[in-house]
Enzyme design. Structure first.
Site, PDB file in Angstrom:
ATOM      1  N   LEU A   1       0.807  -1.213   0.000  1.00 14.37           N
ATOM      2  CA  LEU A   1       0.000   0.000   0.000  1.00 14.37           C
ATOM      3  C   LEU A   1       0.840   1.263   0.000  1.00 14.37           C
ATOM      4  O   LEU A   1       0.416   2.299  -0.515  1.00 14.37           O
ATOM      5  CB  LEU A   1      -0.922   0.017   1.235  1.00 14.37           C
ATOM      6  CG  LEU A   1      -1.962  -1.092   1.324  1.00 14.37           C
ATOM      7  CD1 LEU A   1      -2.702  -1.007   2.639  1.00 14.37           C
ATOM      8  CD2 LEU A   1      -2.941  -1.009   0.161  1.00 14.37           C
TER       9      LEU A   1
ATOM     10  N   ASP B   1       3.662  14.230  15.420  1.00 16.13           N
ATOM     11  CA  ASP B   1       3.914  14.042  13.987  1.00 16.13           C
ATOM     12  C   ASP B   1       2.619  14.167  13.181  1.00 16.13           C
ATOM     13  O   ASP B   1       2.315  13.340  12.320  1.00 16.13           O
ATOM     14  CB  ASP B   1       4.571  12.687  13.727  1.00 16.13           C
ATOM     15  CG  ASP B   1       5.338  12.664  12.391  1.00 16.13           C
ATOM     16  OD1 ASP B   1       5.606  13.757  11.852  1.00 16.13           O
ATOM     17  OD2 ASP B   1       5.663  11.572  11.919  1.00 16.13           O
TER      18      ASP B   1
ATOM     19  N   PHE C   1       9.698   4.465   8.153  1.00 16.14           N
ATOM     20  CA  PHE C   1       9.619   3.374   9.122  1.00 16.14           C
ATOM     21  C   PHE C   1       9.722   2.012   8.449  1.00 16.14           C
ATOM     22  O   PHE C   1      10.075   1.021   9.065  1.00 16.14           O
ATOM     23  CB  PHE C   1       8.283   3.446   9.869  1.00 16.14           C
ATOM     24  CG  PHE C   1       7.108   3.510   8.940  1.00 16.14           C
ATOM     25  CD1 PHE C   1       6.595   2.369   8.350  1.00 16.14           C
ATOM     26  CD2 PHE C   1       6.523   4.716   8.630  1.00 16.14           C
ATOM     27  CE1 PHE C   1       5.533   2.426   7.469  1.00 16.14           C
ATOM     28  CE2 PHE C   1       5.447   4.790   7.750  1.00 16.14           C
ATOM     29  CZ  PHE C   1       4.963   3.635   7.176  1.00 16.14           C
ATOM     30  N   GLY C   2       9.355   1.911   7.166  1.00 17.14           N
ATOM     31  CA  GLY C   2       9.287   0.623   6.473  1.00 17.14           C
ATOM     32  C   GLY C   2       8.166   0.652   5.452  1.00 17.14           C
ATOM     33  O   GLY C   2       7.897   1.682   4.840  1.00 17.14           O
TER      34      GLY C   2
ATOM     35  N   GLY D   1       7.341   4.225   3.750  1.00  8.22           N
ATOM     36  CA  GLY D   1       7.718   5.378   4.566  1.00  8.22           C
ATOM     37  C   GLY D   1       9.081   5.170   5.182  1.00  8.22           C
ATOM     38  O   GLY D   1       9.751   4.156   4.938  1.00  8.22           O
TER      39      GLY D   1
ATOM     40  N   VAL E   1       3.998  -0.704   4.172  1.00  4.85           N
ATOM     41  CA  VAL E   1       2.651  -1.063   4.623  1.00  4.85           C
ATOM     42  C   VAL E   1       2.015  -1.964   3.557  1.00  4.85           C
ATOM     43  O   VAL E   1       2.078  -1.655   2.365  1.00  4.85           O
ATOM     44  CB  VAL E   1       1.766   0.178   4.852  1.00  4.85           C
ATOM     45  CG1 VAL E   1       0.370  -0.241   5.285  1.00  4.85           C
ATOM     46  CG2 VAL E   1       2.387   1.083   5.893  1.00  4.85           C
TER      47      VAL E   1
ATOM     48  N   LYS F   1       1.763  -2.808   8.981  1.00  2.50           N
ATOM     49  CA  LYS F   1       2.924  -1.922   8.943  1.00  2.50           C
ATOM     50  C   LYS F   1       4.163  -2.706   9.356  1.00  2.50           C
ATOM     51  O   LYS F   1       4.214  -3.295  10.431  1.00  2.50           O
ATOM     52  CB  LYS F   1       2.691  -0.740   9.891  1.00  2.50           C
ATOM     53  CG  LYS F   1       3.814   0.276   9.957  1.00  2.50           C
ATOM     54  CD  LYS F   1       3.390   1.402  10.895  1.00  2.50           C
ATOM     55  CE  LYS F   1       4.463   2.434  11.062  1.00  2.50           C
ATOM     56  NZ  LYS F   1       4.035   3.520  11.984  1.00  2.50           N
TER      57      LYS F   1
END
Length: 619
Positions: free
Chosen positions: A321, A443, A326-327, A324, A329, A343
């Site tokens: 999907l 954030d 962070f990794g 980001g 999704v 996620k």
């Protein structure tokens, strides 16, 4: 019980191995199972037996029922579901669905004269309506009793009639095109119900359907070949029909046996690697720290899943999907059928703090404007968070054109943006005052606002969040956290004041300004120097009562909503945190009358070095 996990993996893979070795002989089965579609028959077939039918269904054996797809029409896949009321298969066009949801006139640029099929012996039938799209300057006036007229598109009149697909109607459509509409374009589009013909401008988008109930028709020769002789339908070298009866050769059996043996060796090698990695990760300090946290918070509502369960629910991480810092999704589905977003936290990002922040923060919340954490997975270095699925994705793709994967230039009307702004404000108000403990997000930005199918906003991504007692107003912060362009000034310079819930208020204000028109002004190539920094530009226009000319304003009601959102945002981005309103006051101002909202003093920062429409993590 945890020590048994590697052995459960062993037995699971062993079962797969036995199934692999005892695979079918190659003969066409009379039926096959296909996800939530249930039992399927000829002319459909699956990817394991592509030669056994006329239409191959891809994704039948995946965990995600939404992955079932077939028939490429002009390069695009149709995803397949089954209507529970009629039991008819429904072909879904995702691009057409997006156009309809966002009320884009690009709907009438598509044309469905037929659905492509890979076989000359199969045809697909579905209900359509014929539309004639005419330039408004032509002033076309056909007999009113025969046609419906729509003016929902700004420069075009749309005339339409309805009928099921048949040869006589096709001829009549061409005749009408030549008589009344020779200067217009003609398209066919799938419709919901030919009996419910809309006669008002607002309902035409609801009349066209992206979900197409399809009826199959097999030629008589092919149907007889399959049902009577159990054969396969083909064309010979001269293009004539040929029925071939299937025989399994001895050579094919040898190939299947050899392939099965090679697969068995591969699975055993993979199993050895899994066992080795499992016991190595048990000694990882980050793993130990997170496990200790989970033991201390055994009351968490989110369910813990194993890595194999996560892999199944995401269909081996097939449907990505987004991506980001962070990794990644991925889209998934739970056993109860609920869609989820999984996620994947990057191994190189942080020391486990983000994982703990997400699990601890969201598990304490329950609010319509906060995304729900349904589960998590911690297995060695693998860390996953499982959220409810948001069909419309993040807010950013409706602000930045380059974020739109279909390049449809998606926009939101003023009313929708206004409701999104209020929803986010209510979510932040809940985090600051409605929980047992105060949660500061740190954030807030369009990327972290997710939209459900009704465009209801939900705050997500609590990786930088901080939990503190409700009575504590100022929190300690060693380093700035957030995204450039949305970070409150006190987070990177303590001279501006203490860090508190007012830092989220600042980010909220910048986000709403971004929603309203930062991108629009970027497209106009405005130079955001110290003189033209976007909030200053807005403030100067408000003071001089100039028209802000934002993209969504169509009438006076829109202008009032935009003006109110703009003034409230300028209050939120005041440099001094004490001058910013709390989120409770923000909600009150947003829901109140425009006459009760006063323009704030001109007290906010500007920067000539970093344009505020750019984003980059600085956590």
């Amino acid at each position: 019980m945890k020590n048994k996990e590697p052995f459960q993996t062993f037995f699971f893979l062993s079962t797969l191995l036995l199934l692999f070795i005892s695979s079918a002989k190659g003969k066409c089965p009379p039926s096959f199972l296909c996800g939530n579609l249930g039992t399927m028959y000829f002319p459909y077939t699956d990817t394991k037996h592509p030669h056994c039918g006329l239409l191959v269904m891809h994704g039948c054996h995946d965990r995600d029922p939404d992955a079932i797809k077939t028939v490429k029409n002009k390069g695009e896949w149709f995803f397949i579901t089954r209507d529970p009321n009629t039991n008819i298969l429904v072909f879904r066009d995702d691009e057409l669905r997006t156009l309809l949801l966002t009320r884009r006139c690009g709907v009438f640029g598509k044309n469905y004269t037929s659905l492509d099929t890979p076989s000359p012996f199969l045809s697909l039938h579905f209900k359509t309506a014929t539309f004639f799209i005419c330039n408004r300057t032509l002033n076309i006036n056909p007999p009113s009793s025969a046609f419906y007229k729509s003016t929902i598109c700004p420069d075009e009149d749309i005339f339409y009639v309805t009928s099921n697909v048949d040869d006589s109607f096709s001829y009549n459509s061409e005749e009408l095109h030549g008589s009344y509409f020779e200067q217009c374009s003609m398209v066919r589009l799938p419709i919901r119900d030919p009996e419910l013909v809309p006669n008002s401008n607002g309902s035409l988008f609801d009349y066209v359907s992206a979900d197409i109930p399809v009826r199959t028709e097999v030629s008589n020769d092919c149907s007889s070949c399959h049902r009577v002789r159990g054969g396969q339908c083909q064309l010979d070298s001269q293009g004539k029909f040929l029925c071939i009866q299937e025989k399994t050769s001895r050579k094919m059996k040898i190939v299947v046996a050899a392939t099965s043996a090679a697969g068995a060796m591969g699975i055993l090698m993979v199993l050895a690697c899994i066992l080795r990695r499992y016991y190595c990760h048990k000694k990882n300090p980050t793993y130990i720290m997170i496990e200790n946290f989970l033991k201390q918070h055994g009351h968490l509502s989110a369910k813990r899943y194993s890595y194999l369960e996560v892999k199944k629910m995401t269909n081996s991480f097939r449907n990505k999907l987004g991506q980001g810092g962070f990794g990644s999704v991925y889209k998934g589905r739970l056993q109860n059928g609920s869609l989820v977003a999984v996620k994947v936290l990057s191994k190189s990002k942080g020391d486990g703090e983000e994982f703990i922040n997400e699990v601890a923060s969201i598990s304490m919340t329950s609010h319509v404007n906060i995304v729900s954490l349904l589960g998590f997975c911690l297995e060695g270095s693998k860390r996953f968070l499982i959220y409810e699925y948001m069909p419309n994705g993040s807010l950013e793709k409706f602000i930045y054109e380059e974020k739109d994967p279909l390049k449809l230039k998606l926009t939101l009307n003023c009313s929708t943006m206004y409701n999104i702004a209020i929803g986010v404000a209510r979510g932040l108000e809940y985090l600051h005052k409605g929980c047992n403990t105060k949660i500061l997000h740190f954030d807030i930005k369009p990327h972290n606002i997710l939209l459900d199918e009704f465009f209801c906003p939900k705050i997500s991504d609590f990786g930088l969040a901080k939990i503190c007692p409700r009575e504590k107003s100022i929190v300690s912060m060693m380093v700035a956290r957030g995204t450039i362009g949305y970070i409150a000034p006190e987070l990177f310079c303590r001279n501006f004041g203490g860090v508190s819930h007012k830092s989220d208020v600042y980010s909220y204000g910048m986000m709403v300004l971004e929603m309203l028109g930062a991108r629009e002004n970027n497209n106009r190539r405005v130079d955001f120097s110290s003189e033209n920094y976007f909030p200053h530009w807005i403030y100067n226009h408000l003071e001089s009562e100039q028209d802000l000319q934002f993209r969504c304003t169509k009438n006076q009601n829109d202008e009032e909503m935009v003006r109110k959102m703009t003034i409230v945002s300028l209050w939120c981005i005041q440099t001094d945190p004490s001058n910013r309103p709390a989120m409770t006051k923000v909600v009150e101002m947003m829901e109140g009358s425009i006459s009760s909202v006063q323009i704030p003093p001109k007290s906010f920062l500007y920067s000539s070095s970093v344009p505020q429409y750019q984003s980059s993590d600085s956590s």
